[in-house]
Design a protein around this motif. Structure first.
Motif, PDB file in Angstrom:
ATOM      1  N   LEU A 238       1.052  -1.223  -0.361  1.00  0.00           N
ATOM      2  CA  LEU A 238       0.398   0.206   0.121  1.00  0.00           C
ATOM      3  C   LEU A 238       0.992   1.304  -0.070  1.00  0.00           C
ATOM      4  CD1 LEU A 238      -2.273  -1.557   2.291  1.00  0.00           C
ATOM      5  CD2 LEU A 238      -2.825  -1.202   0.111  1.00  0.00           C
ATOM      6  N   PRO A 239       0.693   2.257  -0.457  1.00  0.00           N
ATOM      7  CA  PRO A 239       0.745   3.607  -0.473  1.00  0.00           C
ATOM      8  C   PRO A 239       1.592   4.462   0.574  1.00  0.00           C
ATOM      9  CG  PRO A 239      -1.036   3.701  -1.628  1.00  0.00           C
ATOM     10  CD  PRO A 239      -1.076   2.697  -1.148  1.00  0.00           C
ATOM     11  N   ASP A 240       1.739   3.533   2.221  1.00  0.00           N
ATOM     12  CA  ASP A 240       2.133   3.846   3.254  1.00  0.00           C
ATOM     13  C   ASP A 240       3.429   3.274   3.485  1.00  0.00           C
ATOM     14  OD1 ASP A 240       0.249   1.925   4.295  1.00  0.00           O
ATOM     15  OD2 ASP A 240      -0.894   2.649   5.181  1.00  0.00           O
ATOM     16  N   GLY A 241       2.959   2.180   2.489  1.00  0.00           N
ATOM     17  CA  GLY A 241       4.056   0.993   2.965  1.00  0.00           C
ATOM     18  C   GLY A 241       3.685  -0.068   3.683  1.00  0.00           C
ATOM     19  N   SER A 242       2.676  -0.411   4.262  1.00  0.00           N
ATOM     20  CA  SER A 242       2.090  -1.866   4.870  1.00  0.00           C
ATOM     21  C   SER A 242       1.256  -2.509   3.680  1.00  0.00           C
ATOM     22  CB  SER A 242       0.745  -1.450   5.358  1.00  0.00           C
ATOM     23  OG  SER A 242      -0.296  -0.917   4.900  1.00  0.00           O
ATOM     24  N   GLU A 243       1.300  -3.763   4.143  1.00  0.00           N
ATOM     25  CA  GLU A 243       1.072  -4.990   2.479  1.00  0.00           C
ATOM     26  C   GLU A 243      -0.342  -5.227   3.462  1.00  0.00           C
ATOM     27  OE1 GLU A 243       3.632  -7.645   2.617  1.00  0.00           O
ATOM     28  OE2 GLU A 243       5.075  -7.091   1.123  1.00  0.00           O
ATOM     29  N   THR A 244      -1.613  -5.182   1.981  1.00  0.00           N
ATOM     30  CA  THR A 244      -2.513  -6.483   2.727  1.00  0.00           C
ATOM     31  C   THR A 244      -2.796  -7.135   1.800  1.00  0.00           C
ATOM     32  OG1 THR A 244      -5.154  -5.757   2.830  1.00  0.00           O
ATOM     33  CG2 THR A 244      -3.860  -4.903   0.937  1.00  0.00           C
ATOM     34  N   THR A 245      -2.891  -8.772   2.591  1.00  0.00           N
ATOM     35  CA  THR A 245      -3.459  -9.665   1.128  1.00  0.00           C
ATOM     36  C   THR A 245      -5.114 -10.408   1.239  1.00  0.00           C
ATOM     37  OG1 THR A 245      -1.380 -11.209   1.742  1.00  0.00           O
ATOM     38  CG2 THR A 245      -3.094 -12.461   0.603  1.00  0.00           C
ATOM     39  N   MET A 246      -5.301  -9.886  -0.210  1.00  0.00           N
ATOM     40  CA  MET A 246      -7.364  -9.845  -0.503  1.00  0.00           C
ATOM     41  C   MET A 246      -7.389 -11.139  -1.525  1.00  0.00           C
ATOM     42  SD  MET A 246      -7.547  -5.656  -1.270  1.00  0.00           S
ATOM     43  CE  MET A 246      -9.024  -6.164   0.177  1.00  0.00           C
ATOM     44  N   GLN A 247      -8.200 -11.349  -1.300  1.00  0.00           N
ATOM     45  CA  GLN A 247      -8.866 -12.472  -1.665  1.00  0.00           C
ATOM     46  C   GLN A 247     -10.184 -11.780  -2.971  1.00  0.00           C
ATOM     47  OE1 GLN A 247     -10.130 -15.888   1.690  1.00  0.00           O
ATOM     48  NE2 GLN A 247     -10.943 -16.000  -0.892  1.00  0.00           N
ATOM     49  N   TYR A 248      -9.654 -12.978  -4.446  1.00  0.00           N
ATOM     50  CA  TYR A 248     -10.550 -11.484  -5.172  1.00  0.00           C
ATOM     51  C   TYR A 248     -11.103 -12.424  -6.135  1.00  0.00           C
ATOM     52  CZ  TYR A 248      -6.752 -13.827  -7.996  1.00  0.00           C
ATOM     53  OH  TYR A 248      -5.617 -14.361  -9.348  1.00  0.00           O
TER      54      TYR A 248
END
Length: 275
Positions: A238-248
């Motif tokens: 993400l733009p703030d440097g954090s990560e996110t894992t998402m299902q699509y």
């Protein structure tokens, strides 16, 4: 009911190229002990495919060259069996050979887009977007712009899933395991083009541009692999440097054949990206 025009020109070339690509990648000869130290070319020989399928070598060679006409259902089935194609690959071969009457793919009217945009907004805070049969981004919600791509900042002609994936350097940085995702995307795109019979000049120009500007796309495209990206997981920076894992998951819009709705949701235990 299957639509059966003469298999000539582009249709015949596409089927021939597909069969040749899978024959050359086949490991059947090596697995069955038929490999020889004198073998100079990869995969099966045309003669091996022909004998296994019960047809003449000359006819099979003509099929690969786009000059063999349309094989019967029984013959194509035998060729697929000889090459040990997977179910999705077998389906692709039959679509290339027999196909079906494609949808008109008319552009969505402003009113239709407004109605579908309401659905996207209701899905907040889950990122969601609408894509055309050629994977142009038609509409998106604020979460998609925040997590996936700021589509509004791109020229309309650049709002295409594959253009963004292969020509925007930021994609490689923001998508973990970009090589795997890129291969899956191209394999799915190839399948959908045949399913929707989208051979428009716009699509051909897109493929040509990507093959010219992206060595990675060109290499993957030449492999002739097919597949589906119906659902799965992706990890984004993400733009703030954090990560996110998402299902699509992707869904068809019945009222608009070929138009797809793609929705991302947080994986179990993960928080939604902050607005």
């Amino acid at each position: 009911m299957l639509w059966r025009p003469a298999l000539t020109g582009e249709n015949a070339d596409a089927l021939g190229t597909f069969l040749r690509a899978h024959r050359e990648r086949s490991t059947i000869a090596q697995d069955s002990g038929r490999a020889s130290s004198r073998r100079r070319t990869p995969g099966m020989r045309r003669s091996e495919v022909a004998v296994t399928a019960g047809i003449s070598v000359e006819w099979y060679s003509r099929l690969e060259q786009g000059r063999g006409g349309r094989p019967s259902i029984q013959v194509l089935e035998a060729i697929c069996e000889a090459l040990r194609l997977k179910p999705k690959e077998r389906e692709h071969a039959f679509l290339l050979a027999y196909g079906k009457v494609g949808a008109s793919h008319q552009e969505l009217s402003p009113d239709e887009r407004r109605k579908l945009r309401v659905v996207l907004d209701v899905l907040e805070p889950c990122p969601a977007y609408l894509k055309s049969p050629s994977w142009d981004i038609l509409e998106w919600n604020a979460a998609a712009a925040r997590v996936l791509t700021d589509y509004a900042s791109l020229p309309a002609a650049e709002r295409n899933v594959l253009r963004i994936l292969f020509t925007h350097p930021d994609s490689r940085r923001r998508i973990r395991d970009w090589p795997t995702e890129a291969k899956l995307a191209v394999a799915t795109f190839r399948s959908e083009l045949v399913r929707w019979e989208d051979r428009s000049p716009r699509v051909q120009a897109l493929i040509h541009d990507l093959r010219t500007t992206s060595p990675e796309f060109d290499e993957i495209w030449r492999r002739n692999e097919v597949g589906r990206l119906g659902e799965g997981k992706k990890t984004f920076l993400l733009p703030d440097g954090s990560e996110t894992t998402m299902q699509y998951a992707s869904f068809s819009i019945d009222a608009h054949p070929g138009t797809g709705l793609v929705v991302y949701t947080p994986t179990t235990g993960a928080a939604s990206p902050a607005p």
